[in-house]
Design a protein around this motif. Structure first.
Motif, PDB file in Angstrom:
ATOM      1  N   ASP A   1       0.836  -1.203   0.000  1.00  0.00           N
ATOM      2  CA  ASP A   1       0.000   0.000   0.000  1.00  0.00           C
ATOM      3  C   ASP A   1       0.872   1.254   0.000  1.00  0.00           C
ATOM      4  OD1 ASP A   1      -2.470  -1.205  -0.086  1.00  0.00           O
ATOM      5  OD2 ASP A   1      -2.718  -1.260   2.094  1.00  0.00           O
ATOM      6  N   GLU A   2       0.319   2.330  -0.544  1.00  0.00           N
ATOM      7  CA  GLU A   2       1.028   3.609  -0.525  1.00  0.00           C
ATOM      8  C   GLU A   2       1.160   4.111   0.912  1.00  0.00           C
ATOM      9  OE1 GLU A   2       0.295   6.137  -4.507  1.00  0.00           O
ATOM     10  OE2 GLU A   2      -1.474   5.912  -3.248  1.00  0.00           O
ATOM     11  N   PRO A   3       2.151   4.943   1.192  1.00  0.00           N
ATOM     12  CA  PRO A   3       2.264   5.531   2.531  1.00  0.00           C
ATOM     13  C   PRO A   3       1.004   6.315   2.889  1.00  0.00           C
ATOM     14  CG  PRO A   3       4.263   5.909   1.258  1.00  0.00           C
ATOM     15  CD  PRO A   3       3.252   5.346   0.305  1.00  0.00           C
ATOM     16  N   GLU A   4       0.651   6.290   4.151  1.00  0.00           N
ATOM     17  CA  GLU A   4      -0.554   6.978   4.612  1.00  0.00           C
ATOM     18  C   GLU A   4      -0.531   8.458   4.245  1.00  0.00           C
ATOM     19  OE1 GLU A   4      -4.281   7.098   6.707  1.00  0.00           O
ATOM     20  OE2 GLU A   4      -3.042   5.450   5.982  1.00  0.00           O
ATOM     21  N   SER A   5       0.627   9.083   4.357  1.00  0.00           N
ATOM     22  CA  SER A   5       0.726  10.515   4.055  1.00  0.00           C
ATOM     23  C   SER A   5       0.393  10.805   2.596  1.00  0.00           C
ATOM     24  CB  SER A   5       2.133  11.021   4.374  1.00  0.00           C
ATOM     25  OG  SER A   5       3.108  10.300   3.624  1.00  0.00           O
ATOM     26  N   GLU A   6       0.814   9.915   1.697  1.00  0.00           N
ATOM     27  CA  GLU A   6       0.538  10.108   0.275  1.00  0.00           C
ATOM     28  C   GLU A   6      -0.938   9.889  -0.023  1.00  0.00           C
ATOM     29  OE1 GLU A   6       1.069  10.789  -3.834  1.00  0.00           O
ATOM     30  OE2 GLU A   6       2.140  11.375  -2.005  1.00  0.00           O
ATOM     31  N   ILE A   7      -1.540   8.908   0.642  1.00  0.00           N
ATOM     32  CA  ILE A   7      -2.972   8.654   0.460  1.00  0.00           C
ATOM     33  C   ILE A   7      -3.783   9.874   0.891  1.00  0.00           C
ATOM     34  CG2 ILE A   7      -4.921   7.280   1.286  1.00  0.00           C
ATOM     35  CD1 ILE A   7      -3.020   4.889   1.462  1.00  0.00           C
ATOM     36  N   ARG A   8      -3.450  10.434   2.051  1.00  0.00           N
ATOM     37  CA  ARG A   8      -4.179  11.604   2.548  1.00  0.00           C
ATOM     38  C   ARG A   8      -3.956  12.822   1.653  1.00  0.00           C
ATOM     39  NH1 ARG A   8      -7.486   8.544   4.431  1.00  0.00           N
ATOM     40  NH2 ARG A   8      -6.875   7.293   6.236  1.00  0.00           N
ATOM     41  N   ARG A   9      -2.750  12.963   1.133  1.00  0.00           N
ATOM     42  CA  ARG A   9      -2.475  14.096   0.246  1.00  0.00           C
ATOM     43  C   ARG A   9      -3.340  14.026  -1.006  1.00  0.00           C
ATOM     44  NH1 ARG A   9      -0.136  15.503  -4.242  1.00  0.00           N
ATOM     45  NH2 ARG A   9       0.459  13.347  -4.763  1.00  0.00           N
ATOM     46  N   ARG A  10      -3.449  12.836  -1.577  1.00  0.00           N
ATOM     47  CA  ARG A  10      -4.256  12.668  -2.786  1.00  0.00           C
ATOM     48  C   ARG A  10      -5.747  12.863  -2.481  1.00  0.00           C
ATOM     49  NH1 ARG A  10      -1.905   9.833  -7.239  1.00  0.00           N
ATOM     50  NH2 ARG A  10       0.283   9.269  -6.890  1.00  0.00           N
ATOM     51  N   GLU A  11      -6.178  12.366  -1.328  1.00  0.00           N
ATOM     52  CA  GLU A  11      -7.569  12.576  -0.921  1.00  0.00           C
ATOM     53  C   GLU A  11      -7.885  14.066  -0.826  1.00  0.00           C
ATOM     54  OE1 GLU A  11      -8.654  10.751   2.717  1.00  0.00           O
ATOM     55  OE2 GLU A  11      -8.575   8.699   1.953  1.00  0.00           O
ATOM     56  N   LYS A  12      -7.021  14.795  -0.144  1.00  0.00           N
ATOM     57  CA  LYS A  12      -7.245  16.229   0.045  1.00  0.00           C
ATOM     58  C   LYS A  12      -7.278  16.956  -1.294  1.00  0.00           C
ATOM     59  CE  LYS A  12      -5.581  20.233   2.646  1.00  0.00           C
ATOM     60  NZ  LYS A  12      -5.744  21.175   1.528  1.00  0.00           N
ATOM     61  N   GLU A  13      -6.384  16.595  -2.158  1.00  0.00           N
ATOM     62  CA  GLU A  13      -6.329  17.225  -3.485  1.00  0.00           C
ATOM     63  C   GLU A  13      -7.629  16.988  -4.244  1.00  0.00           C
ATOM     64  OE1 GLU A  13      -3.821  15.492  -6.778  1.00  0.00           O
ATOM     65  OE2 GLU A  13      -2.638  17.285  -6.333  1.00  0.00           O
ATOM     66  N   TYR A  14      -8.146  15.764  -4.163  1.00  0.00           N
ATOM     67  CA  TYR A  14      -9.380  15.420  -4.880  1.00  0.00           C
ATOM     68  C   TYR A  14     -10.587  16.137  -4.279  1.00  0.00           C
ATOM     69  CZ  TYR A  14     -13.314  12.640  -6.613  1.00  0.00           C
ATOM     70  OH  TYR A  14     -14.505  12.249  -7.182  1.00  0.00           O
ATOM     71  N   PHE A  15     -10.747  16.047  -2.963  1.00  0.00           N
ATOM     72  CA  PHE A  15     -11.961  16.590  -2.348  1.00  0.00           C
ATOM     73  C   PHE A  15     -11.923  18.109  -2.210  1.00  0.00           C
ATOM     74  CE2 PHE A  15     -12.361  12.120  -1.079  1.00  0.00           C
ATOM     75  CZ  PHE A  15     -13.665  11.896  -1.502  1.00  0.00           C
ATOM     76  N   ASP A  16     -10.747  18.701  -2.244  1.00  0.00           N
ATOM     77  CA  ASP A  16     -10.689  20.164  -2.330  1.00  0.00           C
ATOM     78  C   ASP A  16     -11.311  20.636  -3.638  1.00  0.00           C
ATOM     79  OD1 ASP A  16      -9.522  20.481   0.107  1.00  0.00           O
ATOM     80  OD2 ASP A  16      -7.483  20.835  -0.649  1.00  0.00           O
ATOM     81  N   ALA A  17     -11.223  19.776  -4.654  1.00  0.00           N
ATOM     82  CA  ALA A  17     -11.755  20.136  -5.969  1.00  0.00           C
ATOM     83  C   ALA A  17     -13.261  19.901  -6.073  1.00  0.00           C
ATOM     84  CB  ALA A  17     -11.032  19.352  -7.061  1.00  0.00           C
ATOM     85  N   VAL A  18     -13.778  18.844  -5.413  1.00  0.00           N
ATOM     86  CA  VAL A  18     -15.198  18.502  -5.589  1.00  0.00           C
ATOM     87  C   VAL A  18     -16.086  19.017  -4.463  1.00  0.00           C
ATOM     88  CG1 VAL A  18     -14.593  16.464  -6.935  1.00  0.00           C
ATOM     89  CG2 VAL A  18     -14.999  16.237  -4.469  1.00  0.00           C
ATOM     90  N   GLY A  19     -15.516  19.368  -3.326  1.00  0.00           N
ATOM     91  CA  GLY A  19     -16.318  19.983  -2.278  1.00  0.00           C
ATOM     92  C   GLY A  19     -16.502  19.147  -1.025  1.00  0.00           C
ATOM     93  N   ALA A  20     -16.798  19.854   0.064  1.00  0.00           N
ATOM     94  CA  ALA A  20     -16.910  19.223   1.382  1.00  0.00           C
ATOM     95  C   ALA A  20     -18.137  18.322   1.499  1.00  0.00           C
ATOM     96  CB  ALA A  20     -16.960  20.304   2.464  1.00  0.00           C
ATOM     97  N   LYS A  21     -19.245  18.685   0.841  1.00  0.00           N
ATOM     98  CA  LYS A  21     -20.449  17.860   0.935  1.00  0.00           C
ATOM     99  C   LYS A  21     -20.216  16.471   0.355  1.00  0.00           C
ATOM    100  CE  LYS A  21     -24.212  21.243   1.124  1.00  0.00           C
ATOM    101  NZ  LYS A  21     -25.467  21.708   0.464  1.00  0.00           N
ATOM    102  N   ARG A  22     -19.557  16.420  -0.779  1.00  0.00           N
ATOM    103  CA  ARG A  22     -19.279  15.124  -1.393  1.00  0.00           C
ATOM    104  C   ARG A  22     -18.298  14.320  -0.542  1.00  0.00           C
ATOM    105  NH1 ARG A  22     -18.603  16.076  -7.846  1.00  0.00           N
ATOM    106  NH2 ARG A  22     -17.548  14.055  -7.609  1.00  0.00           N
ATOM    107  N   PHE A  23     -17.368  15.010   0.100  1.00  0.00           N
ATOM    108  CA  PHE A  23     -16.429  14.332   0.990  1.00  0.00           C
ATOM    109  C   PHE A  23     -17.167  13.707   2.172  1.00  0.00           C
ATOM    110  CE2 PHE A  23     -13.165  14.855   4.523  1.00  0.00           C
ATOM    111  CZ  PHE A  23     -12.508  13.675   4.214  1.00  0.00           C
ATOM    112  N   ALA A  24     -18.094  14.454   2.749  1.00  0.00           N
ATOM    113  CA  ALA A  24     -18.850  13.956   3.903  1.00  0.00           C
ATOM    114  C   ALA A  24     -19.687  12.740   3.527  1.00  0.00           C
ATOM    115  CB  ALA A  24     -19.740  15.067   4.457  1.00  0.00           C
ATOM    116  N   LEU A  25     -20.322  12.793   2.367  1.00  0.00           N
ATOM    117  CA  LEU A  25     -21.155  11.669   1.936  1.00  0.00           C
ATOM    118  C   LEU A  25     -20.293  10.436   1.651  1.00  0.00           C
ATOM    119  CD1 LEU A  25     -24.011  10.750   1.290  1.00  0.00           C
ATOM    120  CD2 LEU A  25     -23.681  11.557  -1.057  1.00  0.00           C
ATOM    121  N   ALA A  26     -19.153  10.637   1.009  1.00  0.00           N
ATOM    122  CA  ALA A  26     -18.260   9.517   0.712  1.00  0.00           C
ATOM    123  C   ALA A  26     -17.763   8.861   1.992  1.00  0.00           C
ATOM    124  CB  ALA A  26     -17.079  10.003  -0.129  1.00  0.00           C
TER     125      ALA A  26
END
Length: 266
Positions: free
Chosen positions: A199-224
């Motif tokens: 698996d990828e390092p936890e820090s890299e996973i979180r970085r990619r998550e943040k990059e994605y959900f910063d683009a699509v919005g907090a509501k979609r992040f909460a639902l996911a």
């Protein structure tokens, strides 16, 4: 793994009443997949390993017919013949052809009717069943479909036929239950540990998550996150069209309540 998540098949338009609902489902699927880099995660890869073991133990044996039961081949005419609709083996023998599911019954009845006219033997229904299994098997193992889980579930159902009324109502024999049980075995737990090492390092996973959900919005992040929590809590969880249609109805309800000024809080 591309877009392949065994327990979360990609939405397809046929599952939804409108393209708007289909597009909403694909957005929510992408959001779910973005959490913890699910596609390439050890959790997803383990599910495919468990599926391969199920194929080996319970499904492939039902697809093999004894040599004594083999029958001579026969020519086929396909309504949409092309390389995309044919499967061949290493010796270039045609082993399978793809038909739209809505045409299968018509094809079989027409073929059998013509077969009787020319005085050929009646085709054993078992051959049709094996052909159906081979078609789904090839799509699954070649990762040549959007909904791997659907093919695995169909194969599991075909392999279990005939199913009694008692078996049909026993959820412990359902595919999610079988996979969940296999996931708790000693070998599966050991395999999960080995896969997790890649698996990828936890820090890299979180970085990619943040990059994605910063683009699509907090509501979609909460639902996911709510969907991911449900998946973690229920080992039989499958994020298929039923889930996305239900979520769509829930979101529409709350959005309607907010627009009406009811002030419902989730």
């Amino acid at each position: 793994m591309g877009y392949h998540i065994l327990r979360a098949p990609v939405p397809v338009p046929q599952e939804y009443s409108s393209f708007a609902k289909y597009y909403a489902a694909t957005d929510r699927w992408n959001d779910f997949a973005a959490l913890e880099r699910l596609v390439d995660s050890s959790m997803n890869r383990l599910q495919y390993c468990l599926a391969s073991h199920l194929l080996r133990d319970s499904i492939i044996p039902r697809m093999v017919r004894p040599v004594s039961q083999s029958a001579p081949g026969f020519p086929l005419h396909h309504h949409d013949i092309s390389l995309q609709n044919l499967f061949v083996d290493d010796d270039l023998n045609i082993t399978d052809l793809v038909l739209d599911s809505s045409l299968i019954t018509a094809f079989r009845s027409g073929f059998e009717a013509e077969n009787k006219k020319i005085g050929r033997c009646i085709i054993d229904p078992g051959y049709w069943k094996v052909g159906q299994m081979v078609s789904r098997f090839m799509r699954l193992v070649n990762l040549d479909a959007l909904q791997d889980y659907g093919h695995l579930e169909a194969l599991y159902t075909l392999a279990r036929e005939p199913v009694t009324s008692e078996d049909d109502g026993d959820i412990t024999n359902s595919l999610p239950a079988i996979l969940a049980t296999r996931a708790t075995s000693h070998d599966a737990l050991a395999l999960a540990g080995e896969l997790a090492a890649d698996d990828e390092p936890e820090s890299e996973i979180r970085r990619r998550e943040k990059e994605y959900f910063d683009a699509v919005g907090a509501k979609r992040f909460a639902l996911a996150r709510k969907v991911a929590f449900a998946a973690r809590m229920n080992p039989r969880f499958v994020a298929d069209g039923r889930l996305w249609r239900w979520l769509d109805a829930v979101v529409e309800y709350y959005e309607g309540a907010e627009s009406d000024g009811l002030g419902i809080v989730s």
